[in-house]
Scaffold this active site. Structure first.
Site, PDB file in Angstrom:
ATOM      1  N   ASN A  17      -6.115  30.393  10.916  1.00  0.00           N
ATOM      2  CA  ASN A  17      -7.107  30.972  10.020  1.00  0.00           C
ATOM      3  C   ASN A  17      -7.688  29.893   9.111  1.00  0.00           C
ATOM      4  O   ASN A  17      -6.990  28.966   8.685  1.00  0.00           O
ATOM      5  CB  ASN A  17      -6.548  32.172   9.238  1.00  0.00           C
ATOM      6  CG  ASN A  17      -5.276  31.900   8.475  1.00  0.00           C
ATOM      7  OD1 ASN A  17      -4.474  31.071   8.858  1.00  0.00           O
ATOM      8  ND2 ASN A  17      -5.085  32.594   7.382  1.00  0.00           N
ATOM      9  N   CYS A  45     -10.371  41.200  15.314  1.00  0.00           N
ATOM     10  CA  CYS A  45      -9.758  40.318  16.319  1.00  0.00           C
ATOM     11  C   CYS A  45      -9.352  41.096  17.563  1.00  0.00           C
ATOM     12  O   CYS A  45      -9.369  40.557  18.669  1.00  0.00           O
ATOM     13  CB  CYS A  45      -8.571  39.571  15.719  1.00  0.00           C
ATOM     14  SG  CYS A  45      -9.127  38.255  14.624  1.00  0.00           S
ATOM     15  N   GLU A  68      -6.996  34.123  15.502  1.00  0.00           N
ATOM     16  CA  GLU A  68      -7.344  34.545  16.869  1.00  0.00           C
ATOM     17  C   GLU A  68      -8.774  34.114  17.203  1.00  0.00           C
ATOM     18  O   GLU A  68      -9.065  33.681  18.326  1.00  0.00           O
ATOM     19  CB  GLU A  68      -7.235  36.066  17.002  1.00  0.00           C
ATOM     20  CG  GLU A  68      -5.837  36.616  16.796  1.00  0.00           C
ATOM     21  CD  GLU A  68      -5.531  36.972  15.342  1.00  0.00           C
ATOM     22  OE1 GLU A  68      -6.056  36.298  14.421  1.00  0.00           O
ATOM     23  OE2 GLU A  68      -4.756  37.910  15.137  1.00  0.00           O
ATOM     24  N   CYS A 124      -6.038  41.818  13.245  1.00  0.00           N
ATOM     25  CA  CYS A 124      -6.926  42.733  12.518  1.00  0.00           C
ATOM     26  C   CYS A 124      -7.860  43.420  13.517  1.00  0.00           C
ATOM     27  O   CYS A 124      -7.950  43.027  14.679  1.00  0.00           O
ATOM     28  CB  CYS A 124      -7.718  41.967  11.460  1.00  0.00           C
ATOM     29  SG  CYS A 124      -9.073  40.987  12.125  1.00  0.00           S
TER      30      CYS A 124
HETATM   31  N1  THU Z   1      -5.533  36.811   9.468  1.00  0.00           N
HETATM   32  C1  THU Z   1      -5.576  36.225  10.690  1.00  0.00           C
HETATM   33  O1  THU Z   1      -5.843  35.020  10.819  1.00  0.00           O
HETATM   34  N2  THU Z   1      -5.324  37.003  11.772  1.00  0.00           N
HETATM   35  C2  THU Z   1      -4.972  38.318  11.711  1.00  0.00           C
HETATM   36  O2  THU Z   1      -4.871  38.956  12.734  1.00  0.00           O
HETATM   37  C3  THU Z   1      -4.678  38.924  10.405  1.00  0.00           C
HETATM   38  C4  THU Z   1      -5.283  38.214   9.249  1.00  0.00           C
HETATM   39  C5  THU Z   1      -5.822  35.967   8.301  1.00  0.00           C
HETATM   40  C6  THU Z   1      -7.156  36.210   7.659  1.00  0.00           C
HETATM   41  C7  THU Z   1      -6.918  35.722   6.262  1.00  0.00           C
HETATM   42  O3  THU Z   1      -7.147  34.323   6.221  1.00  0.00           O
HETATM   43  C8  THU Z   1      -5.438  35.979   6.016  1.00  0.00           C
HETATM   44  O4  THU Z   1      -4.861  36.186   7.294  1.00  0.00           O
HETATM   45  C9  THU Z   1      -5.162  37.181   5.134  1.00  0.00           C
HETATM   46  O5  THU Z   1      -5.807  38.309   5.592  1.00  0.00           O
END
Ligand code: THU
Length: 128
Positions: free
Chosen positions: A39, A86, A52, A83
Site C-alpha cells: 500500500n 480490491c 493488491e 477491501c
Molecule cells: N489496505 C490495503 O492495502 N489492502 C487491503 O485490502 C485493505 C486496506 C490498505 C489501505 C490503507 O493504506 C491501509 O491499508 C488502511 O486502510
C-alpha cells in the site's frame, strides 16, 4: 519463496505513515511469475493505493493479465481481507475459483476464493 513470503517481504516497503497499517500482496500470474505490491498512502488520503492494486498494476505492466493465485498479509488480529475495491480489481483478472490466501504477520492464515470474496460480481456479461 512462497506467495506469502513474497507478500511479507514487499510489505516492508509499504508507505503507510497515516494509517500505520502496512499491507503486502503478491499475485502469481498463470505464467508462474509472481508480482508484488504494497500500500502507498498519500497525504491527500483518497489518493492512497492498496497493496493488491500495486501487485496487479505490476503484473499488467509486465504484460500479464491472468491471475492464478493471490496472497495478502498485514499485522492484523485476523487474516486481512481485501477491501471491496480490491475484490473487484482481483476479479478483473482472476476466475471465480482462484485461491486467495489471507494472512497475519503473526502466522495466522486462511484461504478463500475470488467468488467467495465477491459473490454476484459485476462482470462483462452484464454489459452484453
Ligand atoms: N489496505 C490495503 O492495502 N489492502 C487491503 O485490502 C485493505 C486496506 C490498505 C489501505 C490503507 O493504506 C491501509 O491499508 C488502511 O486502510
Amino acid at each position: 519463496m512462497t506467495l506469502i513470503q513474497t507478500a511479507t517481504a514487499v510489505r516492508r516497503n509499504a508507505h503507510a505513515p497515516y494509517s500505520k497499517f502496512k499491507v503486502g500482496a503478491a499475485v502469481q500470474a498463470t505464467s508462474g511469475t509472481v508480482y508484488a505490491g504494497c500500500n502507498v498512502e498519500n497525504v491527500a488520503y483518497p489518493e492512497g493505493t492498496c497493496a493488491e492494486a500495486g501487485a496487479i498494476a505490476a503484473m499488467c505492466a509486465a504484460g500479464e493479465y491472468e491471475i492464478a493465485e493471490v496472497a495478502v498479509i498485514a499485522d492484523s488480529p485476523a487474516p486481512v481481507p481485501p477491501c471491496g475495491g480490491c475484490r473487484q480489481k482481483i476479479a478483473e483478472f482472476a476466475n471465480a475459483a482462484v485461491p486467495v490466501t489471507l494472512a497475519t504477520t503473526g502466522g495466522d492464515s486462511s484461504v478463500t476464493s475470488v467468488s467467495a470474496l465477491l459473490p454476484g460480481a459485476f462482470d462483462a456479461s452484464h454489459m452484453s
